[in-house]
Design an enzyme around this catalytic site. Structure first.
Site, PDB file in Angstrom:
ATOM      1  N   HIS A  24      -7.043  -6.768 -11.147  1.00 32.86           N
ATOM      2  CA  HIS A  24      -6.450  -7.682 -10.175  1.00 32.86           C
ATOM      3  C   HIS A  24      -6.154  -9.048 -10.786  1.00 32.86           C
ATOM      4  O   HIS A  24      -5.304  -9.789 -10.286  1.00 32.86           O
ATOM      5  CB  HIS A  24      -7.365  -7.846  -8.958  1.00 32.86           C
ATOM      6  CG  HIS A  24      -7.397  -6.644  -8.066  1.00 32.86           C
ATOM      7  ND1 HIS A  24      -8.391  -5.694  -8.145  1.00 32.86           N
ATOM      8  CD2 HIS A  24      -6.539  -6.224  -7.102  1.00 32.86           C
ATOM      9  CE1 HIS A  24      -8.157  -4.740  -7.248  1.00 32.86           C
ATOM     10  NE2 HIS A  24      -7.040  -5.032  -6.606  1.00 32.86           N
ATOM     11  N   GLU A  35       0.820  -1.212   0.000  1.00 30.47           N
ATOM     12  CA  GLU A  35       0.000   0.000   0.000  1.00 30.47           C
ATOM     13  C   GLU A  35       0.857   1.266   0.000  1.00 30.47           C
ATOM     14  O   GLU A  35       0.502   2.268  -0.619  1.00 30.47           O
ATOM     15  CB  GLU A  35      -0.948  -0.016   1.201  1.00 30.47           C
ATOM     16  CG  GLU A  35      -1.886  -1.212   1.245  1.00 30.47           C
ATOM     17  CD  GLU A  35      -2.751  -1.365  -0.005  1.00 30.47           C
ATOM     18  OE1 GLU A  35      -2.923  -0.375  -0.742  1.00 30.47           O
ATOM     19  OE2 GLU A  35      -3.245  -2.479  -0.250  1.00 30.47           O
TER      20      GLU A  35
END
Length: 754
Positions: free
Chosen positions: A407, A311
């Site tokens: 994804h 992240e």
């Protein structure tokens, strides 16, 4: 592609100035999309001055339409750890920003421009007066969001290049949706109100501040600890400690001061929502958010260092490449985050290529979210053959298609990154890994400088590959093993051409041959491969129109005569064969791996029952080929041997070859005097005892035989391709009729071998 005379003159000057300089043009020839080499003289000026001078000096390379009033505005200037400067400029036309209209100028320590990337518009044939108002554009975006509560953050006019390559005047609208805590972006046509594109920036961070949301969905929540303070809350402490680990990694490895390289504090919120199975970087609020998980699918995500690193890397990309979080661009955002997340979580040699295994499905042993070394393990693609596309009229949508299957498709660049580090053979291409240290530097420089953008940008896999190659060229040059590893790693996943050792060969034909009904002999169609090399991977595409495919048998025959059955009277009453046969779904093809590819490949199609008919519409081959290190030898004899008249024994001359090697190509040249060549038979015997008749009493009364026989043009010599050359080669010349005589003056063999 057609250049103007001014472009030809300007490019000529640039190429003459440096033998290594190269220019890559846009499809229409209007823009020099990329230039590399030593492109300017050394300069002591500041980077912006050097960049603007280069653009001005080479303005004729850019075929800017006369009516375009352009302005370039500096969006960033960065210096990397080597002292190279990277200047990024944004294009404005008539004061309207051009979406993705970035220019990059890369300058070395001597003040020499070494690379230039241009994504500007050369023309803007568009009405600059909006007919669909800003207010209506915001309403259109809000209506598309639906019942969820949204709040407009900002909107502005821009010039937007649509998928049809047409330029639109558009409203770029940014909306924050209450429960997403991240911006959604819309591009609304400023003339007719159509939604041209949409995506979301919410992604599924040394001053540190860690807050708690107390299981509410509020940000940032209540401050718990900052800097060196500690907490008895294990999740708070894990988020705080992992933020330091990630910061230290980027500082130690790349000398980067926080995600923006400006020392911004790392802000995180934990205990977000109820049983929240996600963590994300919020670009709008510039902070990390961690859910606690539901205890079954996820444990608290802040516990996992690789996820925190993942992240944080999204934060880095939001300040550099500025990926549009959709389609290939979004997949790249995920792949870069995965790559650096893995690097952060491993000390030294990489022993664990998985993401999130410490907190994902805690009651399922050996599970993880993704595995960069083997994306297919978790049902992700590892090659462009399995890339999932949006339909032509489909927009990215988080619920319907995962914002363009980002994804899912991220497995492809993840596999390329793994191969760059660790090496291996994938889809027939062997990669010599370069280790983590070099790969980290290449990927970081490529991401932060060679993919730097002044606007949100829809980067592609091909552009990411090119950025890595340019970063490698700056760090390690373009002639070494590092550059080859980058090329081969991306080629192994189906993106770009491999380094010189490997090649990808694609051939297809559309014969439109009628398949005779109930005739086992069937039909054949041929593809000729001229290239030389060893087959490492093979895909066969077959397109047959037929009303009952259970009647059909389809076989592929290699130049060496080996045969693989692709379809053997299966499929029941189904119509048509439109199929892609690969090593993984058609084991028969494995028998060709390791063989030489040069020569004629045949597809044989036969119908084995009555009533139904069809057509072989087309077929094709895609081969990953390992090129062979080639050597050549020549052997010649001048024996001056008389040829006995009407003697079945004839004369024999032998050439010994001591060198071992596999034959890639052979030429046999003969010099024979004879009054009637129709009497003669000429036989070549290879070291394995195989006889090949080169001349068999043809030519009638013609005199003399002075000729070269070649494996490229003479079918009789084709079986020698791939054979061993070492041993004795014999040429036998026989006269099979009376009266005429002659002499074998000499003969020569020239062999190309590996």
């Amino acid at each position: 592609m057609r250049l103007t005379k001014k472009q030809e003159a300007a490019s000529g000057r640039l190429l003459i100035d440096g033998a290594e300089n190269r220019i890559f043009w846009s499809d229409n020839g209007r823009v020099a999309k990329f230039i590399m080499g030593r492109l300017s003289a050394p300069s002591g000026d500041d980077p912006e001055t050097i960049a603007r001078a280069f653009i001005a000096d080479n303005r004729e390379l850019f075929d800017l339409a006369a009516e375009v009033a352009e302005r370039l505005e500096v969006s960033s200037i960065e210096r990397d750890s080597q002292g190279h400067a990277h200047v990024c400029l944004a294009q404005f036309i008539r004061d309207v920003p051009v979406h993705e209209g970035s220019v990059q100028v890369h300058i070395n320590r001597e003040g020499v421009v070494t690379a230039y990337k241009d994504n500007r518009l050369a023309e803007a044939e568009v009405d600059f007066q909006p007919r669909f108002s800003e207010v209506n554009a915001v309403h259109a975006a809000m209506a598309d969001i639906g019942e969820e509560q949204g709040e407009k953050q900002q909107s502005r006019l821009c010039l937007y290049r649509h998928t049809d390559k047409k330029v639109h005047l558009a409203w770029q609208v940014e909306i924050v949706v209450q429960h997403e805590h991240g911006a959604r972006y819309y591009f609304i046509d400023a003339h007719d109100g159509a939604i041209l594109y949409r995506f979301s920036e919410s992604r599924a961070i040394m001053a540190r501040k860690t807050y708690t949301a107390k299981n509410q969905q509020t940000l940032p929540g209540t401050l718990v600890i900052q800097d060196e303070q500690t907490s008895t809350d294990a999740v708070v402490q894990a988020a705080h400690d992992n933020a330091r680990e990630v910061y230290d990694y980027y500082r130690r490895t790349f000398d980067r001061d926080s995600y923006d390289n400006q020392g911004s504090p790392l802000v995180a919120t934990v205990h977000f929502g109820q049983s929240y199975n996600n963590a994300y970087w919020n670009s709008y609020r510039k902070q990390m958010v961690y859910g606690d998980g539901d205890g079954r699918q996820w444990l608290p995500l802040a516990y996992a260092l690789d996820i925190v690193g993942h992240e944080f890397t999204h934060a880095v990309t939001s300040c550099t490449a500025r990926f549009v979080y959709a389609e290939q661009s979004g997949a790249l955002d995920e792949a870069f985050a995965d790559f650096f997340g893995v690097m952060i979580a491993n000390d030294g040699e990489i022993v664990d290529w998985q993401m999130g295994e410490g907190v994902y499905t805690p009651y399922r042993s050996g599970d993880a979210l993704r595995d960069l070394s083997d994306p297919a393990r978790f049902d992700l693609p590892d090659h462009m053959d399995s890339f999932m596309h949006l339909r032509p009229d489909e927009l990215p949508d988080a619920e319907k298609n995962d914002l363009g299957w980002l994804h899912y498709n991220c497995g492809i660049p993840c596999k390329a990154a793994y191969l760059t580090v660790a090496g291996g053979t994938h889809h027939g291409i062997t990669v010599e890994g370069i280790g983590r240290d070099k790969a980290e530097q290449i990927y970081f420089l490529g991401l932060t400088e060679y993919m730097r953008s002044s606007t949100l940008s829809r980067w592609t896999f091909e552009q990411a590959r090119f950025a890595a190659l340019n970063a490698c060229r700056q760090l390690y040059g373009d002639q070494g093993s590092e550059y080859a590893a980058i090329k081969n790693a991306w080629a192994a996943v189906g993106v770009g051409e491999p380094a010189a050792r490997f090649a990808v060969i694609t051939r297809e034909v559309n014969p439109a041959l009628t398949i005779p009904d109930n005739r086992p002999q069937g039909i054949s169609s041929a593809i000729q491969i001229e290239e030389q090399g060893i087959l490492r991977e093979l895909t066969v595409v077959v397109m047959i129109n037929h009303s009952y495919i259970h009647d059909l048998r389809v076989r592929l025959v290699s130049p060496g005569g080996e045969e693989a059955v692709l379809h053997d009277r299966s499929g029941g009453e189904e119509d048509d064969i439109i199929e892609e046969y690969r090593l993984d779904n058609c084991p028969e093809l494995v028998k060709f791996v390791g063989d030489t590819v040069q020569g004629e490949w045949q597809l044989l199609v036969a119908d084995h029952a009555r009533l139904d008919q069809g057509i072989l519409a087309g077929w094709g081959l895609t081969m990953a080929v390992e090129k062979l290190a080639q050597q050549s030898l020549a052997r010649e004899l001048r024996p001056e041997l008389p040829i006995p008249d009407n003697s079945p024994q004839g004369v024999v001359s032998a050439i010994p070859v001591a060198e071992a090697g596999t034959i890639l190509h052979v030429d046999v040249t003969v010099d024979i005097s004879h009054a009637w060549v129709g009497d003669l038979q000429l036989i070549l015997t290879d070291p394995a005892g195989r006889e090949m008749v080169l001349h068999d009493r043809s030519g009638a009364s013609r005199r003399d035989l002075k000729k070269t026989y070649s494996s490229r043009t003479d079918e009789v010599l084709r079986p020698l391709i791939g054979a061993e050359q070492q041993g004795e080669w014999r040429l036998q010349l026989i006269d099979l009729a009376g009266e005429d005589t002659g002499i074998l003056h000499g003969w020569k063999m020239e062999i190309l071998y590996s």
